[in-house]
Motif scaffolding. Structure first.
Motif, PDB file in Angstrom:
ATOM      1  N   ALA A   1      47.366  -2.288  27.709  1.00  0.00           N
ATOM      2  CA  ALA A   1      48.241  -2.719  26.617  1.00  0.00           C
ATOM      3  C   ALA A   1      49.492  -1.856  26.507  1.00  0.00           C
ATOM      4  O   ALA A   1      50.439  -2.216  25.804  1.00  0.00           O
ATOM      5  N   ALA A   2      49.531  -0.723  27.218  1.00  0.00           N
ATOM      6  CA  ALA A   2      50.593   0.264  26.973  1.00  0.00           C
ATOM      7  C   ALA A   2      51.983  -0.220  27.350  1.00  0.00           C
ATOM      8  O   ALA A   2      52.980   0.332  26.891  1.00  0.00           O
ATOM      9  N   SER A   3      52.073  -1.259  28.183  1.00  0.00           N
ATOM     10  CA  SER A   3      53.390  -1.796  28.550  1.00  0.00           C
ATOM     11  C   SER A   3      53.884  -2.836  27.537  1.00  0.00           C
ATOM     12  O   SER A   3      55.000  -3.338  27.665  1.00  0.00           O
ATOM     13  N   LEU A   4      53.056  -3.177  26.545  1.00  0.00           N
ATOM     14  CA  LEU A   4      53.503  -4.091  25.481  1.00  0.00           C
ATOM     15  C   LEU A   4      54.405  -3.339  24.505  1.00  0.00           C
ATOM     16  O   LEU A   4      54.320  -2.114  24.368  1.00  0.00           O
ATOM     17  N   LYS A   5      55.251  -4.089  23.824  1.00  0.00           N
ATOM     18  CA  LYS A   5      56.168  -3.467  22.861  1.00  0.00           C
ATOM     19  C   LYS A   5      55.570  -3.484  21.465  1.00  0.00           C
ATOM     20  O   LYS A   5      55.015  -4.495  21.024  1.00  0.00           O
ATOM     21  N   ASP A   6      55.699  -2.363  20.775  1.00  0.00           N
ATOM     22  CA  ASP A   6      55.240  -2.311  19.389  1.00  0.00           C
ATOM     23  C   ASP A   6      56.380  -2.747  18.468  1.00  0.00           C
ATOM     24  O   ASP A   6      57.481  -3.037  18.933  1.00  0.00           O
ATOM     25  N   PRO A   7      56.123  -2.840  17.153  1.00  0.00           N
ATOM     26  CA  PRO A   7      57.160  -3.380  16.248  1.00  0.00           C
ATOM     27  C   PRO A   7      58.471  -2.609  16.303  1.00  0.00           C
ATOM     28  O   PRO A   7      59.534  -3.156  15.993  1.00  0.00           O
ATOM     29  N   SER A   8      58.440  -1.324  16.722  1.00  0.00           N
ATOM     30  CA  SER A   8      59.691  -0.565  16.822  1.00  0.00           C
ATOM     31  C   SER A   8      60.524  -0.989  18.021  1.00  0.00           C
ATOM     32  O   SER A   8      61.660  -0.551  18.184  1.00  0.00           O
ATOM     33  N   GLY A   9      59.947  -1.835  18.893  1.00  0.00           N
ATOM     34  CA  GLY A   9      60.666  -2.278  20.084  1.00  0.00           C
ATOM     35  C   GLY A   9      60.422  -1.385  21.282  1.00  0.00           C
ATOM     36  O   GLY A   9      60.869  -1.674  22.389  1.00  0.00           O
ATOM     37  N   ASN A  10      59.700  -0.293  21.063  1.00  0.00           N
ATOM     38  CA  ASN A  10      59.336   0.582  22.185  1.00  0.00           C
ATOM     39  C   ASN A  10      58.004   0.155  22.786  1.00  0.00           C
ATOM     40  O   ASN A  10      57.169  -0.452  22.117  1.00  0.00           O
ATOM     41  N   ARG A  11      57.832   0.510  24.022  1.00  0.00           N
ATOM     42  CA  ARG A  11      56.525   0.293  24.617  1.00  0.00           C
ATOM     43  C   ARG A  11      55.476   1.137  23.893  1.00  0.00           C
ATOM     44  O   ARG A  11      55.750   2.283  23.528  1.00  0.00           O
ATOM     45  N   LEU A  12      54.315   0.577  23.750  1.00  0.00           N
ATOM     46  CA  LEU A  12      53.217   1.315  23.131  1.00  0.00           C
ATOM     47  C   LEU A  12      53.008   2.654  23.839  1.00  0.00           C
ATOM     48  O   LEU A  12      52.614   3.650  23.209  1.00  0.00           O
ATOM     49  N   LEU A  13      53.276   2.705  25.148  1.00  0.00           N
ATOM     50  CA  LEU A  13      53.107   3.944  25.909  1.00  0.00           C
ATOM     51  C   LEU A  13      53.815   5.120  25.254  1.00  0.00           C
ATOM     52  O   LEU A  13      53.300   6.245  25.258  1.00  0.00           O
ATOM     53  N   LYS A  14      54.989   4.860  24.693  1.00  0.00           N
ATOM     54  CA  LYS A  14      55.775   5.939  24.100  1.00  0.00           C
ATOM     55  C   LYS A  14      54.997   6.621  22.969  1.00  0.00           C
ATOM     56  O   LYS A  14      54.908   7.851  22.916  1.00  0.00           O
ATOM     57  N   ALA A  15      54.414   5.814  22.097  1.00  0.00           N
ATOM     58  CA  ALA A  15      53.616   6.372  20.997  1.00  0.00           C
ATOM     59  C   ALA A  15      52.346   7.040  21.527  1.00  0.00           C
ATOM     60  O   ALA A  15      51.928   8.093  21.032  1.00  0.00           O
ATOM     61  N   ILE A  16      51.747   6.425  22.531  1.00  0.00           N
ATOM     62  CA  ILE A  16      50.524   7.007  23.111  1.00  0.00           C
ATOM     63  C   ILE A  16      50.835   8.391  23.680  1.00  0.00           C
ATOM     64  O   ILE A  16      50.117   9.359  23.445  1.00  0.00           O
TER      65      ILE A  16
END
Lengths: 211, 211
Positions: free
Chosen positions: B103-118
């Motif tokens: 899922a890490a390549s999906l974008k979160d509501p901030s528009g960033n990839r989930l990977l960034k938060a992870i």
């Protein structure tokens, strides 16, 4: 050093082969066609005749350096061969893979990769695939942290010619004293053998320009 | 359809195997360990026992779909296997490769990839390598234009569970009616077999969330 060169009969490969032999290294040309290799590199040349995509870990494990000077009209094969070589050497601490990339991943004075301007100016040119895939190849390498690799980009004009003097850079397009982004195969060959003898760019890409 | 599933004894692989068999497809489990496959998938299961990295074009050429549900504790093997499979099918127009990403390549509501938060929240966690390499795997796939491929990302929580109903998306993290980014193996399996029967995502990645 024990050095294997994939694509040793190409312009860059031949220059590297001859420079490394001249400096006393034990160099093997890894080529598809032995006869052509003898013709290009001479009867004394040490040759391993094998298709690059059929190379095994056992074929390459004895080398201190494996230089990927492979060129193919199927541009995606640059990426595929890099991925294959990286796979063969995952976790290996003995051998360093040395990739010869294109110039398109270097940054021009605007701060963009040269690829951007190339794509803008030559969108439908069939040769566009080569700089594009070589940029992919570089991006792929930047992901690899458990293989010893080094990469070199030539300049916008990578031309057949003798070693003279070179200036080293990192990620930028560079110019010679006449303002041209140019480097000879001879200078790239010297820069590669210099890096092999005095490694400074583990898991980095560098570039050289004619002085 | 003739379907081969690499990693068919994993949680996702098993769910896909069973869903595809239930819907009448000719499914082969491609596994390292036949005994384990019989244990997990039953005595009727069609099995090809072979290490994923030893698979040849001949092993796979007969399949309409090859599903990569491979999982490895060596996270870089997700990228390596994708590169290997793409290499095997360069220019092939018959077979579609179907990759199960994270899922890490999906974008979160901030528009960033989930990977960034992870990465920000778990910088030193050993498991970080898996989402990282699966993002590389996705980026690698986006470069490939001469192989038929499709990819699916699950949601933040990819849990073992039955098929219920799913909602489809493209590049965004999604939520079920309770506000959770979650999808079951059963729903992913149904979504994959739906895509195989009615392909809509050639050279695209899509995602599904539990309804």
């Amino acid at each position: 050093m024990e050095i294997g060169i994939i694509g040793a009969t190409g312009n860059a490969g031949k220059a590297i082969f001859e420079e490394a032999v001249r400096r006393g290294h034990d160099v093997t040309a890894i080529v598809r066609d032995r006869e052509k290799a003898v013709e290009v590199l001479g009867h004394e040349a040490k040759i391993l005749e094998k298709d690059a995509f059929s190379l095994s870990q056992a074929d390459l494990a004895g080398f201190d350096y494996v230089i990927d000077a492979f060129r193919s009209p199927k541009a995606y094969e640059h990426l595929d061969l890099a991925a294959k070589l990286i796979r063969l050497f995952r976790g290996n601490k003995h051998t360093t893979l040395f990739f010869i990339l294109g110039a398109a991943s270097l940054k021009d004075p605007s701060g963009n990769r040269l690829l951007k301007a190339i794509l803008a100016n030559n969108a439908n040119a069939p040769w566009i695939e080569t700089p594009l895939q070589q940029v992919h190849e570089y991006d792929f390498l930047t992901w690899i942290d458990n293989v010893n690799w080094t990469a070199i980009s030539p300049q916008g004009n990578f031309k057949v010619g003798p070693a003279t003097e070179y200036v080293m850079g990192t990620d930028q397009l560079m110019q010679n004293t006449e303002g041209e982004s140019v480097v000879t195969t001879g200078n790239v060959a010297v820069a590669i053998v210099d890096e092999i003898e005095h490694p400074k760019h583990l898991r980095q890409r560098f570039t050289v320009v004619d002085k």
